[in-house]
Design an enzyme around this catalytic site. Structure first.
Site, PDB file in Angstrom:
ATOM      1  N   SER A   7       0.793  -1.227   0.000  1.00  0.00           N
ATOM      2  CA  SER A   7       0.000   0.000   0.000  1.00  0.00           C
ATOM      3  C   SER A   7       0.825   1.275   0.000  1.00  0.00           C
ATOM      4  O   SER A   7       0.320   2.330  -0.408  1.00  0.00           O
ATOM      5  CB  SER A   7      -0.946   0.014   1.209  1.00  0.00           C
ATOM      6  N   LYS A  49     -12.245  -0.149  -1.348  1.00  0.00           N
ATOM      7  CA  LYS A  49     -11.365   0.629  -2.216  1.00  0.00           C
ATOM      8  C   LYS A  49     -11.949   0.658  -3.630  1.00  0.00           C
ATOM      9  O   LYS A  49     -12.862   1.426  -3.897  1.00  0.00           O
ATOM     10  CB  LYS A  49      -9.943   0.078  -2.148  1.00  0.00           C
ATOM     11  N   HIS A  82      -5.320  -3.920  -2.178  1.00  0.00           N
ATOM     12  CA  HIS A  82      -5.061  -2.899  -3.194  1.00  0.00           C
ATOM     13  C   HIS A  82      -4.982  -3.469  -4.604  1.00  0.00           C
ATOM     14  O   HIS A  82      -4.797  -2.716  -5.568  1.00  0.00           O
ATOM     15  CB  HIS A  82      -3.788  -2.126  -2.859  1.00  0.00           C
TER      16      HIS A  82
END
Length: 394
Positions: free
Chosen positions: A182, A241, A210
């Site tokens: 990240s 996300k 991610h």
């Protein structure tokens, strides 16, 4: 008069101010978009995890509204008592198909998914072999489990092998890596680590937060990107996300998920997702499967922005993803860079120790699919202006 037992915190906060590291929360007014209003200022937003712009996608919004009207604002209970709704089960069914696994369980956050899973499956007699840059939620889960923790240098599979060779063959071992890291935006050494896991009989675990919605076919993640289906025992993904909503999930065998239903403390002791959230996540899966051009736009924008930063002489580390750090060095310098960018109309968060090494403080940029080329060019021009002003580029 009672003495304040928390008075020491004032000293700690003042120390942060003296080091130029104290930050106030930026407040978003309006929607999370490519250009947004923070603290009363309109800025190009390079600080959001909203990779695909799904927080404002009409399909997600309408699905959330419809579910609220039909099922109410909340679930009213934890999953193991009265809080498992049909919409939760449908989301987990769809996610399992999407991730090509037997089963999935949804948690309230990716942090809870990581920490809850690691602490549930390990005991003090077991051992974790972990990349040194793994996410804090993995580290906390390892500590909660009381298992022995062995850390190998970032992406160094040879070092991981040396650790594994010295461990008893009968000891339960979990080998863990992030899929995409990240802070640096690079990809974990998944193929080599999967080989090690099979050679030494490890449980292989990947935190793919991610990478979810970003890598692999239709955003299935790094396991799909490297074609490692069936070789990773525990996959952790996020709904917060690229998926545009909220939550995390664990994907794996039916036995794993059944066990977590009984032993994962965040699952056992947290109220389940509101129906609106589950519905929005289902809609996000529809978008990933039916509108893959959104992911293509994300990568086109990433390439344009990354190449622009490198051409100007910025140090972007080893990034291989839409996460592109701009490394400034000392923490106070990174915070000054972030503040000046914000004053000029670009929001890129400053990140310093202890999140990253003391000499590798940076601003972290994340490009999204919904940025226009004009917005990204404005951001690049602003980086150049401020970078020259602060002597970060020449």
């Amino acid at each position: 008069m009672r003495l304040d037992p928390l008075a020491f915190l004032d000293v700690e906060i003042e120390n942060l101010r003296q080091q130029g590291l104290h930050r106030s929360l930026r407040v978003l007014q309006g929607r999370q978009q490519a250009t947004s209003d923070f603290d009363g200022r309109t800025v190009v937003n390079l600080s959001s995890n909203n990779y695909l712009g799904l927080t404002t996608h009409p399909r997600l919004i309408e699905s959330a509204l419809a579910a609220t009207r039909e099922f109410g604002a909340g679930s009213g209970s934890v999953r193991t008592i009265a809080g498992t709704m049909a919409i939760h089960m449908e989301l987990e069914r769809r996610l399992a198909i999407f991730k090509k696994v037997e089963a999935v369980v949804v948690f309230q956050s990716g942090f809870a998914a990581n920490a809850g899973t690691v602490s549930a499956i390990l005991t003090k007699d077991d051992v974790v072999i972990s990349d040194e840059l793994n996410h804090a939620s993995i580290i906390d889960g390892c500590r909660l489990s009381k298992a022995a923790i062995k850390v190998f240098p970032h992406k160094d599979a040879d070092a991981a092998r040396k650790i594994l060779k010295d461990l008893p063959a009968t000891q339960r071992k979990v080998l863990i890596t992030d899929g995409v890291f990240s802070m640096d935006g690079d990809i974990g050494a998944l193929p080599a680590l999967c080989d090690l896991a099979e050679e030494f009989g490890c449980i292989m675990m990947v935190d793919d937060a991610h990478a979810s919605g970003v890598f692999g076919k239709n955003g299935r993640g790094t396991i799909d990107h490297f074609n490692l289906h069936g070789r990773v025992d525990i996959q952790v993904g996020t709904l917060s996300k690229a998926m545009g909503a909220l939550g995390g999930y664990v994907a794996g065998s039916a036995a794993l998920i059944d066990f977590l239903h009984h032993r994962a403390r965040p699952f056992l002791f947290s109220t389940s997702h509101p129906p609106a959230v589950a519905a929005a996540c289902l809609a996000a899966l529809d978008v990933l499967e039916q509108e893959p051009q959104i992911i293509e736009r994300l990568w086109d924008n990433t390439k344009f922005f990354k190449q622009g930063l490198v051409a100007m002489g910025f140090n972007t580390g080893l990034s291989e993803s839409p996460i592109t750090p701009v490394i400034a060095g000392e923490g106070s310098r990174a915070m000054k860079l972030s503040d000046r960018l914000f004053e000029e109309g670009v929001f890129a968060s400053g990140i310093a120790f202890p999140t990253v090494a003391r000499d590798k403080a940076r601003v972290r940029t994340i490009v999204t699919a919904t940025h226009t080329q004009d917005e990204l060019q404005f951001a690049l021009d602003t980086f150049k202006k401020v970078g020259l002003e602060l002597g970060i580029i020449h």
